[in-house]
Write a protein that holds these residues in place. Sequence first.
Motif, PDB file in Angstrom:
ATOM      1  N   MET A   1      45.876  30.765  42.969  1.00 16.95           N
ATOM      2  CA  MET A   1      45.312  31.909  43.203  1.00 16.95           C
ATOM      3  C   MET A   1      43.798  31.930  43.699  1.00 16.95           C
ATOM      4  N   VAL A   2      43.028  30.796  43.403  1.00 18.61           N
ATOM      5  CA  VAL A   2      41.527  30.739  43.933  1.00 18.61           C
ATOM      6  C   VAL A   2      41.806  30.482  45.266  1.00 18.61           C
ATOM      7  N   THR A   3      42.763  29.724  45.717  1.00 18.31           N
ATOM      8  CA  THR A   3      42.940  29.317  47.081  1.00 18.31           C
ATOM      9  C   THR A   3      43.198  30.526  47.750  1.00 18.31           C
ATOM     10  N   MET A   4      44.105  31.537  47.359  1.00 17.71           N
ATOM     11  CA  MET A   4      44.514  32.585  48.084  1.00 17.71           C
ATOM     12  C   MET A   4      43.449  33.614  48.164  1.00 17.71           C
ATOM     13  N   GLN A   5      42.548  33.706  47.292  1.00 22.39           N
ATOM     14  CA  GLN A   5      41.433  34.418  47.122  1.00 22.39           C
ATOM     15  C   GLN A   5      40.422  34.114  48.255  1.00 22.39           C
ATOM     16  N   GLU A   6      39.987  32.956  48.141  1.00 25.77           N
ATOM     17  CA  GLU A   6      39.118  32.181  49.044  1.00 25.77           C
ATOM     18  C   GLU A   6      39.560  32.221  50.632  1.00 25.77           C
ATOM     19  N   LYS A   7      40.748  32.186  50.756  1.00 24.28           N
ATOM     20  CA  LYS A   7      41.278  31.971  52.018  1.00 24.28           C
ATOM     21  C   LYS A   7      41.625  33.439  52.869  1.00 24.28           C
TER      22      LYS A   7
ATOM     23  N   GLU B   1      41.557  39.989  46.180  1.00 21.38           N
ATOM     24  CA  GLU B   1      40.884  39.940  44.798  1.00 21.38           C
ATOM     25  C   GLU B   1      41.853  40.117  43.726  1.00 21.38           C
ATOM     26  N   TRP B   2      41.810  39.222  42.755  1.00 19.56           N
ATOM     27  CA  TRP B   2      42.789  39.279  41.630  1.00 19.56           C
ATOM     28  C   TRP B   2      41.958  40.037  40.418  1.00 19.56           C
ATOM     29  N   VAL B   3      42.796  40.951  39.792  1.00 24.78           N
ATOM     30  CA  VAL B   3      42.276  41.871  38.797  1.00 24.78           C
ATOM     31  C   VAL B   3      43.376  41.814  37.725  1.00 24.78           C
ATOM     32  N   PHE B   4      42.906  41.823  36.570  1.00 24.24           N
ATOM     33  CA  PHE B   4      43.961  41.884  35.403  1.00 24.24           C
ATOM     34  C   PHE B   4      43.927  43.089  34.433  1.00 24.24           C
TER      35      PHE B   4
END
Length: 215
Positions: free
Chosen positions: A175-181, A185-188
Amino acid sequence: MKIAADKGQQAGKHEVKHNWLKQNGHELLELPLPVGDYIEITEAVQSVIDRRGDKLKKMDFMGVVKVSVDTKKDLQEVVGNIQGKSHARFRDECILAQQNGIKLYILVEHGGKITSLESVKDWKNPRQFLYERKIRKEFGIPKGTDFQTEVAELKSHGAKIVRGPTTGEELYKAMVTMQEKYGVEWVFCDKKETGKRIVELLGGISSEKNRQYFK
């Protein structure tokens, strides 16, 4: 706030958030969206709707949509999107948003202790229990022994053991990779809060009426 929900969403699975939106004064329309599940119907978006009429297609909104919210029912769905069969589609949607200047929030309705990206590390994949039971039975691993240690020992002696389900740590890194690439932005949130979180992320907390829901 006037909100568009993607008409491609599965019917019958979004009533809680949709009911909250309607009950709290937000107008909800179903439209074909280029990325995500929800956008605000701004003046620019409305002008596209008025101009295109019944010929409206999702790509007509490119250039006028600035923010979109994509919802995921839980982390298991996220696993499928990042490491499963739907990875290509999900990746392409993230790239499409990035290339067209759309801020894409991915709102995960997992609830419980999953409140941030960091907390994903501690997630226990429910499929791990079934996997461990299967491997213990297949290789005669005694109950009560440390599973990972036993598996490592077996592998060191040449045992071919099928890879287990995605762990919280592995999912967090992906998930961090997807966010950086791709700039998503992941929200919960908890499922009962999804409606108001959608409004918040779309920028609809400027009025006093809406602001009270986010204290």
